[in-house]
Design a protein around this motif. Structure first.
Motif, mmCIF file in Angstrom:
data_model
loop_
_atom_site.group_PDB
_atom_site.id
_atom_site.type_symbol
_atom_site.label_atom_id
_atom_site.label_comp_id
_atom_site.label_asym_id
_atom_site.label_seq_id
_atom_site.Cartn_x
_atom_site.Cartn_y
_atom_site.Cartn_z
ATOM 1 N N CYS A 22 -34.448 44.902 -54.005
ATOM 2 C CA CYS A 22 -33.150 44.444 -53.502
ATOM 3 C C CYS A 22 -32.485 45.491 -52.617
ATOM 4 O O CYS A 22 -31.889 45.156 -51.591
ATOM 5 C CB CYS A 22 -32.226 44.099 -54.666
ATOM 6 S SG CYS A 22 -32.729 42.636 -55.601
ATOM 7 N N GLN A 23 -32.562 46.768 -53.027
ATOM 8 C CA GLN A 23 -31.888 47.812 -52.266
ATOM 9 C C GLN A 23 -32.462 47.938 -50.859
ATOM 10 O O GLN A 23 -31.727 48.086 -49.881
ATOM 11 C CB GLN A 23 -31.979 49.145 -53.009
ATOM 12 C CG GLN A 23 -31.133 49.192 -54.290
ATOM 13 C CD GLN A 23 -31.148 50.575 -54.927
ATOM 14 O OE1 GLN A 23 -31.995 51.412 -54.603
ATOM 15 N NE2 GLN A 23 -30.216 50.813 -55.837
ATOM 16 N N GLN A 26 -31.390 44.913 -48.841
ATOM 17 C CA GLN A 26 -29.996 45.035 -48.423
ATOM 18 C C GLN A 26 -29.862 46.054 -47.301
ATOM 19 O O GLN A 26 -29.039 45.895 -46.390
ATOM 20 C CB GLN A 26 -29.123 45.436 -49.613
ATOM 21 C CG GLN A 26 -27.621 45.372 -49.333
ATOM 22 C CD GLN A 26 -27.163 43.985 -48.917
ATOM 23 O OE1 GLN A 26 -27.395 43.012 -49.628
ATOM 24 N NE2 GLN A 26 -26.529 43.886 -47.757
ATOM 25 N N ASN A 30 -28.048 45.486 -43.746
ATOM 26 C CA ASN A 30 -26.979 46.373 -43.270
ATOM 27 C C ASN A 30 -27.317 46.962 -41.909
ATOM 28 O O ASN A 30 -26.455 47.063 -41.019
ATOM 29 C CB ASN A 30 -26.740 47.496 -44.278
ATOM 30 C CG ASN A 30 -26.162 46.994 -45.589
ATOM 31 O OD1 ASN A 30 -25.616 45.885 -45.638
ATOM 32 N ND2 ASN A 30 -26.270 47.783 -46.648
ATOM 33 N N TYR A 75 -31.880 35.658 -44.297
ATOM 34 C CA TYR A 75 -30.458 35.972 -44.123
ATOM 35 C C TYR A 75 -29.829 35.118 -43.030
ATOM 36 O O TYR A 75 -28.719 34.589 -43.190
ATOM 37 C CB TYR A 75 -30.296 37.453 -43.780
ATOM 38 C CG TYR A 75 -28.864 37.854 -43.482
ATOM 39 C CD1 TYR A 75 -27.926 37.970 -44.506
ATOM 40 C CD2 TYR A 75 -28.451 38.088 -42.171
ATOM 41 C CE1 TYR A 75 -26.610 38.332 -44.230
ATOM 42 C CE2 TYR A 75 -27.152 38.444 -41.887
ATOM 43 C CZ TYR A 75 -26.234 38.562 -42.918
ATOM 44 O OH TYR A 75 -24.929 38.907 -42.635
ATOM 45 N N THR A 80 -27.396 34.953 -46.828
ATOM 46 C CA THR A 80 -27.520 35.869 -47.963
ATOM 47 C C THR A 80 -29.002 36.128 -48.190
ATOM 48 O O THR A 80 -29.852 35.547 -47.521
ATOM 49 C CB THR A 80 -26.876 35.258 -49.227
ATOM 50 O OG1 THR A 80 -26.923 36.226 -50.285
ATOM 51 C CG2 THR A 80 -27.608 34.001 -49.656
#
Length: 455
Positions: A22-23, A26, A30, A75, A80
């Motif tokens: 997940c990190q 993400q 970003n 995304y 999301t």
């Protein structure tokens, strides 16, 4: 005083096959948002192309282009990202049934309408299970499959007849009208498609598997993924793309992403005639949207900012559904596909076949001829030899064969055009009182464990 220097540390490449959590996902999002914000302040001529953006992000993060592309696709599509799943995912029932069988099931339903007979669920199920070329289905399995094939129940008096969803009927009719119009204008029509070839398969190996009772040979061993494009003039020289499957997925579509397809598509455009029409299916990597569109999962502040960026100022408090309603006016402008815009820049247009309508693409026949040649001559089961056989199989498909394939497709187009009017007429004859006709969605609330094939 000692002078200090900041050492430049090279980005460590993510090992192939390493789980991306997940990190990291993400971080990809970003970085994407940050870069797009930066791009918005630059003149158009300095904007990175999407494919170049993917490459840049891969260099910055060390994560592979395929992973970045798939993460951004999710995304851009959903607004999301979902949590990745470390566990092996069991294929769904709808993924186990190949497209040829799905088309055969739809043809069986259409056959009832052609015979002026209402296709009830019981009749359709009996027809499918009596066909030795198709698998047997339980009631729950067939209901799930029919829902996936976009069928609904149309209630007529005391009967429930199977018809296709209205949006699929409209898509099909619009496609048929468009392709007929472009032919009448004399525009060159190209068809493209993707497929796979099992390196370890031959007619001898198929017979061995049948005798031993094994199943799913197509998912065993190495596979070659193939992409090509052709027209009534034959295959386009220089248009063939082949590469080895990395995970031998049950669905070859999993092996192709929007980056691979974009690179191939942008490379073949110059090989096509000017003002051409390019026909393809609606695979996800064919239909990557150029811009994101607000979703219910978005925060209100993000939706408001999106509206303002598109020239709509919000002067009063609104609930989320009102904001989404305001966004709808921009949908025709914003929901453009990357591939379509690239084609337009090269004076060509894209035309998409409705889902599960491979009969409308002559590649179904072209692939059959090529695979037959490979299976007939495959004796070594080695990748280089199968690649050679593939190229030979492609060369054996002549322009005259392509013309024959396209003529066969035109006959299928006529059948599809006719069936929708036949269904309309039959339903009209049954509509003897107001509101006697209405549509019921096929229930799909059945767990996968209850939805397996019958033995």
């Amino acid at each position: 005083m000692e002078e200090k220097f900041n050492a430049v540390v090279p980005v460590k490449k993510n090992p192939r096959g390493k789980f991306v959590g997940c990190q990291q996902r993400q971080m990809i999002i970003n970085l994407y948002i940050s870069k797009m914000t930066e791009q918005a302040t630059l003149p158009d001529q300095r904007h990175l192309k999407y494919i170049d953006l993917i490459k840049w992000m891969s260099q910055e993060t060390g994560i592979g282009q395929r992973t970045i592309s798939m993460t951004l696709s999710e995304y851009r599509r959903k607004g999301t990202i979902s949590s990745p799943n470390r566990k092996k995912v069991r294929p769904k029932l709808t993924e186990k049934v190949n497209e040829l069988d799905k088309n055969a099931i739809r043809r069986k339903i259409h056959g009832f309408w052609h015979r002026k007979e209402f296709p009830t669920f019981e009749k359709v199920m009996a027809s499918i299970n009596d066909d030795p070329s198709l698998s047997n289905f339980s009631r729950s399995s067939l209901q799930l499959l029919l829902k996936d094939l976009n069928f609904v129940y149309t209630k007529i008096k005391r009967n429930n007849a199977l018809t296709e969803r209205g949006d699929i009927v409209c898509w099909r009719q619009k496609y048929l009208e468009s392709i007929r119009y472009y032919r009448s204008c004399g525009r060159q029509i190209y068809y493209l498609d993707e497929s796979w070839i099992n390196v370890e398969e031959s007619f001898k190996s198929v017979n061995t598997v049948i005798q031993s009772g094994q199943k799913n040979l197509s998912s065993k061993g190495k596979q070659l993924i193939v992409v090509h494009i052709g027209s009534s003039d034959g295959f386009v020289t220089g248009g063939l793309l082949t590469f080895e499957s990395k995970n031998n997925s049950i669905d070859y579509h999993d092996e192709i992403n929007d980056v691979i397809f974009y690179e191939w598509f942008s490379g073949i455009l110059s090989l096509l005639k000017d003002n051409a029409v390019i026909v393809m299916d609606n695979a996800s990597y064919h239909s990557v949207k150029k811009d994101t569109f607000p979703l219910i999962s978005w925060e209100k502040g993000k939706i408001i900012k999106w509206l303002e960026n598109n020239g709509k100022l919000i002067h009063r408090p609104m609930v989320k559904h009102q904001l989404l309603e305001e966004a709808e006016q921009f949908r025709p402008i914003c929901e453009k596909y990357v591939i379509d815009e690239l084609a337009k820049e090269n004076n060509k247009i894209v035309l998409r076949i409705p889902p599960y309508h491979s009969e409308l693409n002559p590649f179904e026949l072209a692939w059959s001829s090529i695979k037959h040649y490979v299976k007939t001559n495959n004796s070594t089961f080695k990748l280089p030899d199968v690649q050679k056989l593939l190229h030979e199989g492609v060369e054996r498909v002549t322009p005259q064969m392509w013309k024959n394939y396209i003529n066969n497709v035109i006959k299928e187009e006529d059948k599809f055009f006719e069936i929708d009017f036949i269904i309309d007429d039959l339903l009209e004859t049954e509509l003897t009182e107001p509101n006697a006709l209405h549509f019921v969605t096929i229930s799909g609330d059945i767990s996968d464990s209850e939805s397996e094939f019958d033995d």
